[in-house]
Scaffold this active site. Structure first.
Site, PDB file in Angstrom:
ATOM      1  N   ARG A 183      -5.164 -45.300  17.935  1.00  0.00           N
ATOM      2  CA  ARG A 183      -5.002 -45.754  16.542  1.00  0.00           C
ATOM      3  C   ARG A 183      -4.393 -47.150  16.508  1.00  0.00           C
ATOM      4  O   ARG A 183      -3.517 -47.464  17.306  1.00  0.00           O
ATOM      5  CB  ARG A 183      -4.075 -44.800  15.776  1.00  0.00           C
ATOM      6  CG  ARG A 183      -4.641 -43.424  15.580  1.00  0.00           C
ATOM      7  CD  ARG A 183      -3.633 -42.496  14.897  1.00  0.00           C
ATOM      8  NE  ARG A 183      -3.540 -41.239  15.609  1.00  0.00           N
ATOM      9  CZ  ARG A 183      -2.505 -40.406  15.532  1.00  0.00           C
ATOM     10  NH1 ARG A 183      -1.482 -40.702  14.767  1.00  0.00           N
ATOM     11  NH2 ARG A 183      -2.498 -39.297  16.214  1.00  0.00           N
ATOM     12  N   GLY A 242       7.400 -42.187  26.249  1.00  0.00           N
ATOM     13  CA  GLY A 242       8.833 -42.480  26.122  1.00  0.00           C
ATOM     14  C   GLY A 242       9.669 -41.829  27.213  1.00  0.00           C
ATOM     15  O   GLY A 242      10.622 -42.412  27.724  1.00  0.00           O
ATOM     16  N   ARG A 262       2.758 -25.429  13.270  1.00  0.00           N
ATOM     17  CA  ARG A 262       2.980 -26.843  12.982  1.00  0.00           C
ATOM     18  C   ARG A 262       2.001 -27.236  11.882  1.00  0.00           C
ATOM     19  O   ARG A 262       0.785 -27.075  12.028  1.00  0.00           O
ATOM     20  CB  ARG A 262       2.702 -27.683  14.218  1.00  0.00           C
ATOM     21  CG  ARG A 262       2.831 -29.155  13.904  1.00  0.00           C
ATOM     22  CD  ARG A 262       2.341 -30.023  15.029  1.00  0.00           C
ATOM     23  NE  ARG A 262       2.506 -31.410  14.655  1.00  0.00           N
ATOM     24  CZ  ARG A 262       1.728 -32.386  15.097  1.00  0.00           C
ATOM     25  NH1 ARG A 262       0.752 -32.131  15.927  1.00  0.00           N
ATOM     26  NH2 ARG A 262       1.926 -33.613  14.712  1.00  0.00           N
ATOM     27  N   HIS A 294       5.561 -36.721  12.733  1.00  0.00           N
ATOM     28  CA  HIS A 294       6.363 -36.401  13.930  1.00  0.00           C
ATOM     29  C   HIS A 294       7.782 -35.996  13.550  1.00  0.00           C
ATOM     30  O   HIS A 294       8.713 -36.106  14.353  1.00  0.00           O
ATOM     31  CB  HIS A 294       6.492 -37.611  14.893  1.00  0.00           C
ATOM     32  CG  HIS A 294       5.248 -37.960  15.619  1.00  0.00           C
ATOM     33  ND1 HIS A 294       4.914 -39.267  15.918  1.00  0.00           N
ATOM     34  CD2 HIS A 294       4.250 -37.205  16.126  1.00  0.00           C
ATOM     35  CE1 HIS A 294       3.771 -39.289  16.575  1.00  0.00           C
ATOM     36  NE2 HIS A 294       3.343 -38.053  16.702  1.00  0.00           N
ATOM     37  N   ASN A 349      -0.019 -24.737  17.386  1.00  0.00           N
ATOM     38  CA  ASN A 349      -0.326 -26.097  16.930  1.00  0.00           C
ATOM     39  C   ASN A 349      -1.839 -26.235  16.988  1.00  0.00           C
ATOM     40  O   ASN A 349      -2.423 -26.408  18.055  1.00  0.00           O
ATOM     41  CB  ASN A 349       0.373 -27.098  17.856  1.00  0.00           C
ATOM     42  CG  ASN A 349       0.145 -28.532  17.424  1.00  0.00           C
ATOM     43  OD1 ASN A 349      -0.667 -28.802  16.539  1.00  0.00           O
ATOM     44  ND2 ASN A 349       0.855 -29.447  18.053  1.00  0.00           N
ATOM     45  N   GLU A 378       8.914 -29.926  20.401  1.00  0.00           N
ATOM     46  CA  GLU A 378       8.557 -29.594  19.020  1.00  0.00           C
ATOM     47  C   GLU A 378       8.347 -28.088  18.861  1.00  0.00           C
ATOM     48  O   GLU A 378       8.692 -27.508  17.838  1.00  0.00           O
ATOM     49  CB  GLU A 378       7.268 -30.325  18.632  1.00  0.00           C
ATOM     50  CG  GLU A 378       7.481 -31.810  18.422  1.00  0.00           C
ATOM     51  CD  GLU A 378       6.185 -32.591  18.477  1.00  0.00           C
ATOM     52  OE1 GLU A 378       5.602 -32.699  19.580  1.00  0.00           O
ATOM     53  OE2 GLU A 378       5.757 -33.102  17.441  1.00  0.00           O
TER      54      GLU A 378
END
Ligand code: ADP
Length: 399
Positions: free
Chosen positions: A242, A333, A92, A181, A7, A385
């Protein structure tokens, strides 16, 4: 088969090495602050539980990956004798435009097409491609596969992906909702269907990926039908740095009235907004602790962050109808019980009821935290991921 997952970001390179198809993670790590004298290299050998953290000068991605290869082969720390054993590399890739909806072997022709859509993701794609170029040189015999963040969102219907701007202009310039995502949300969708013991094509959920970047998706019968991120990963939820949703007139105002340049506006909205803009830090652990100490900016930042999530939950419940689960993943999360609680409070009339005690204990691993009366399952499912990329790369190679 030894499978390396890369990544590659603007100044960072994350990697994980798997034994596939057994899905065994051999080692992983991160090179951060590439291009600086005090770059950080961290490496973890999962087989023997050894690790290394080092500060050194790393000029570019090529040099960074060479350091990583040295460590993977290292007699003391390493996990394999020779990195030529690595036959498969999964990358990725953030943006596949409208061309790519599936993982793909990265031929020169494919790379050219990805380069063409780089204008759509100037903050990500060029850096992802840099990672591909470097691994092509260092692993000339390995198969390189690209797995796109946008792929899972290709099933979003036109009424949800089309912006209400002139149709011809939007089509000619690829201006539409892409969503990001996707690899994470797809992984969560599969894990949720397993967790609930429901067939994938009968599983409907709302997935919340809350990390530094944050996004949500509405999944109906295993397929993504809407998402909070749009044309770029700037849209939707409040994130670490952001802004998320914004009236576009604010951009015009910043340029016209405050005389900010395009680059300044870009920097402001991507790097200086979100939680940082609201309270000075993007680390939610710090914000939660500041709020406990009575810091008013931190309190407001948390309120805004959770309120935005709640609004999207409402919207996605409306578009989905029946929902089996609401699932939280990624750094925030998976670990911040208070964020899950605040985002879901007051939704009992919609069949959403948190069990506070279970929620406090749900951190970090697959767990449910709803009360018995809740109609919708509330879950924490850790995302992975890199494993999803390794699996997708292996699958395509097998085909
Ligand atoms: P990314 O991969 O997008 O860089 P992560 O998924 O690693 O991000 O999430 C990073 C975020 O997770 C940070 O804001 C960090 O503060 C938050 N985080 C990590 N651990 C915890 C925790 N125990 N409690 C609250 N927030 C946490």
């Amino acid at each position: 088969m030894k499978t390396l997952v890369i990544n590659s970001g603007s100044s960072s390179l994350k990697f994980q090495l798997f034994q596939m198809p057994e899905e065994v993670l051999l080692c992983k790590g991160l090179v951060d602050r590439i291009g600086q004298k005090d770059a950080q290299l961290s490496f973890k050998n999962l087989r023997d539980e050894k690790s290394l953290n080092q500060e050194l000068e790393i000029q570019n991605h090529d040099f960074a990956l060479k350091q990583v290869i040295k460590l993977i082969e290292d007699k003391q720390l390493g996990v394999i004798a020779n990195t030529s054993e690595i036959q498969l590399i999964g990358h990725r890739l953030v943006h596949g435009g409208t061309h790519f909806s599936e993982p793909i072997i990265l031929t020169d022709e494919v790379l050219e097409k990805i380069d063409e859509v780089s204008t759509l993701a100037p903050l990500h794609n060029p850096h992802n491609l840099k990672g591909v170029k470097v691994t092509q040189t260092l692993f000339p015999k390995a198969t390189q596969v690209g797995v796109f963040d946008t792929a899972f969102h290709q099933s979003i219907p036109e009424k949800a992906y089309r912006y209400a701007i002139p149709k011809k202009m939007a089509d000619e310039n690829g201006i539409r909702v892409y969503g990001f995502h996707g690899t994470s949300h797809e992984f969560i969708t599969h894990q949720t269907s397993d967790f609930l013991k429901k067939p994938l094509n009968q599983t409907s959920l709302i997935s919340l990926h809350l990390g530094n970047g944050c996004s949500m998706v509405a999944v109906k019968n295993g397929k993504c039908i809407d998402t909070s991120m749009g044309f770029s990963p700037l849209d939707g939820l409040v994130m670490g740095s952001r802004s998320g949703d914004l009236d576009p007139t604010i951009l015009l105002f910043l340029q016209r009235e405050l005389k900010m340049s395009l680059e300044e506006v870009d920097h402001l909205l991507n790097k200086k907004s979100g939680l940082i803009g609201l309270c000075g830090t993007n680390d939610l652990r710090e914000i939660i602790s500041l709020e406990k100490d009575g810091n008013q900016d931190a309190k407001l930042a948390l309120e805004i962050y959770c309120y935005r999530i709640k609004k999207y939950i409402g919207a996605f419940l409306a578009v989905l109808g029946e929902v089996d689960a609401i699932v939280f993943t990624a750094g925030v999360g998976e670990n911040a019980a208070i964020i899950r609680e605040k985002s879901l409070e007051g939704l009992e009339h919609l069949g959403i009821k948190v069990d506070s005690e279970k929620n406090q204990q749900a951190n970090g691993e697959e767990n449910s935290f709803h009360s018995e009366e809740s109609k919708i399952s509330l879950l924490v499912i850790p995302t992975n991921e890199e494993l999803a990329i390794a699996k997708a790369s292996y699958e395509i190679l097998k085909k």
